[in-house]
Design a protein around this motif. Structure first.
Motif, PDB file in Angstrom:
ATOM      1  N   VAL A  22       4.641  -2.499  59.158  1.00  0.00           N
ATOM      2  CA  VAL A  22       5.395  -3.537  59.851  1.00  0.00           C
ATOM      3  C   VAL A  22       4.936  -3.601  61.302  1.00  0.00           C
ATOM      4  O   VAL A  22       4.961  -2.600  62.013  1.00  0.00           O
ATOM      5  N   ASN A  24       5.391  -5.502  65.068  1.00  0.00           N
ATOM      6  CA  ASN A  24       6.300  -6.268  65.920  1.00  0.00           C
ATOM      7  C   ASN A  24       5.485  -6.797  67.096  1.00  0.00           C
ATOM      8  O   ASN A  24       5.147  -6.059  68.009  1.00  0.00           O
ATOM      9  N   CYS A  30      12.919  -4.229  67.779  1.00  0.00           N
ATOM     10  CA  CYS A  30      13.828  -4.777  66.773  1.00  0.00           C
ATOM     11  C   CYS A  30      14.155  -3.690  65.762  1.00  0.00           C
ATOM     12  O   CYS A  30      13.477  -2.672  65.684  1.00  0.00           O
ATOM     13  N   LYS A  31      15.221  -3.925  65.003  1.00  0.00           N
ATOM     14  CA  LYS A  31      15.618  -3.007  63.941  1.00  0.00           C
ATOM     15  C   LYS A  31      15.519  -3.750  62.622  1.00  0.00           C
ATOM     16  O   LYS A  31      15.772  -4.946  62.548  1.00  0.00           O
ATOM     17  N   ALA A  32      15.148  -3.032  61.579  1.00  0.00           N
ATOM     18  CA  ALA A  32      15.062  -3.616  60.250  1.00  0.00           C
ATOM     19  C   ALA A  32      15.572  -2.595  59.242  1.00  0.00           C
ATOM     20  O   ALA A  32      15.404  -1.383  59.425  1.00  0.00           O
ATOM     21  N   ASP A  33      16.203  -3.087  58.178  1.00  0.00           N
ATOM     22  CA  ASP A  33      16.737  -2.229  57.123  1.00  0.00           C
ATOM     23  C   ASP A  33      15.660  -1.994  56.066  1.00  0.00           C
ATOM     24  O   ASP A  33      15.220  -2.924  55.397  1.00  0.00           O
ATOM     25  N   SER A  63      21.821   1.816  53.687  1.00  0.00           N
ATOM     26  CA  SER A  63      20.830   1.216  54.587  1.00  0.00           C
ATOM     27  C   SER A  63      19.984   2.306  55.230  1.00  0.00           C
ATOM     28  O   SER A  63      20.410   3.456  55.351  1.00  0.00           O
ATOM     29  N   LEU A  65      18.056   1.946  58.639  1.00  0.00           N
ATOM     30  CA  LEU A  65      17.626   1.147  59.773  1.00  0.00           C
ATOM     31  C   LEU A  65      16.532   1.873  60.543  1.00  0.00           C
ATOM     32  O   LEU A  65      16.695   3.031  60.930  1.00  0.00           O
ATOM     33  N   PHE A 108      11.060  -8.182  50.930  1.00  0.00           N
ATOM     34  CA  PHE A 108      11.750  -7.876  52.176  1.00  0.00           C
ATOM     35  C   PHE A 108      12.377  -9.162  52.697  1.00  0.00           C
ATOM     36  O   PHE A 108      11.696 -10.185  52.758  1.00  0.00           O
TER      37      PHE A 108
END
Length: 123
Positions: A22, A24, A30-33, A63, A65, A108
């Motif tokens: 991933v 960015n 940022c945060k993503a699960d 989750s 995160l 996703f």
């Protein structure tokens, strides 16, 4: 997001490992699960039959995160034990997953991720 298999081919008994990379490109973190219900990994065979999925019987189910720093990249890795899975933790079909070419896909929310192929070698 990019999905890849850690190796092109896995020897008998070796557990395949999949990496969701991933990136960015924004100026803010940022945060993503990446929990098993949000980032769903599925392995299918050459006939497009599902062999295994993280959504079938997620453990742990919550989750996960993860922070993706601004202008940076992280890698989320999932390992497959080469066993079949079945929806809602049902008993999967009997028999081991055999040698051959397989496809791993990642779903996703809000992203398109191209699948990756790998092989399980004969003993």
């Amino acid at each position: 997001m990019t999905l890849r298999s850690a190796k092109v081919a896995y020897a008998p008994g070796e557990k395949p490992s999949f990496q969701l990379v991933v990136s960015n490109s924004s100026a803010t973190t940022c945060k993503a699960d990446f929990g098993p219900k949000a980032a769903v990994f599925t392995v299918t065979d050459a006939e497009d039959d599902a062999m295994w999925s993280t959504k079938d019987c997620p453990s742990p189910a919550g989750s996960r995160l993860l922070q993706v720093p601004a202008g940076s990249t992280i890698t989320h890795t999932v390992e497959w034990d080469r066993k079949r899975s079945a929806p809602k933790c049902a008993t999967p079909p009997a028999g081991a997953v055999g040698p051959g070419t397989y496809l791993v896909e990642a779903a996703f929310p809000g992203a398109t991720v191209l699948p990756a192929s790998f092989r399980l070698e004969k003993s």
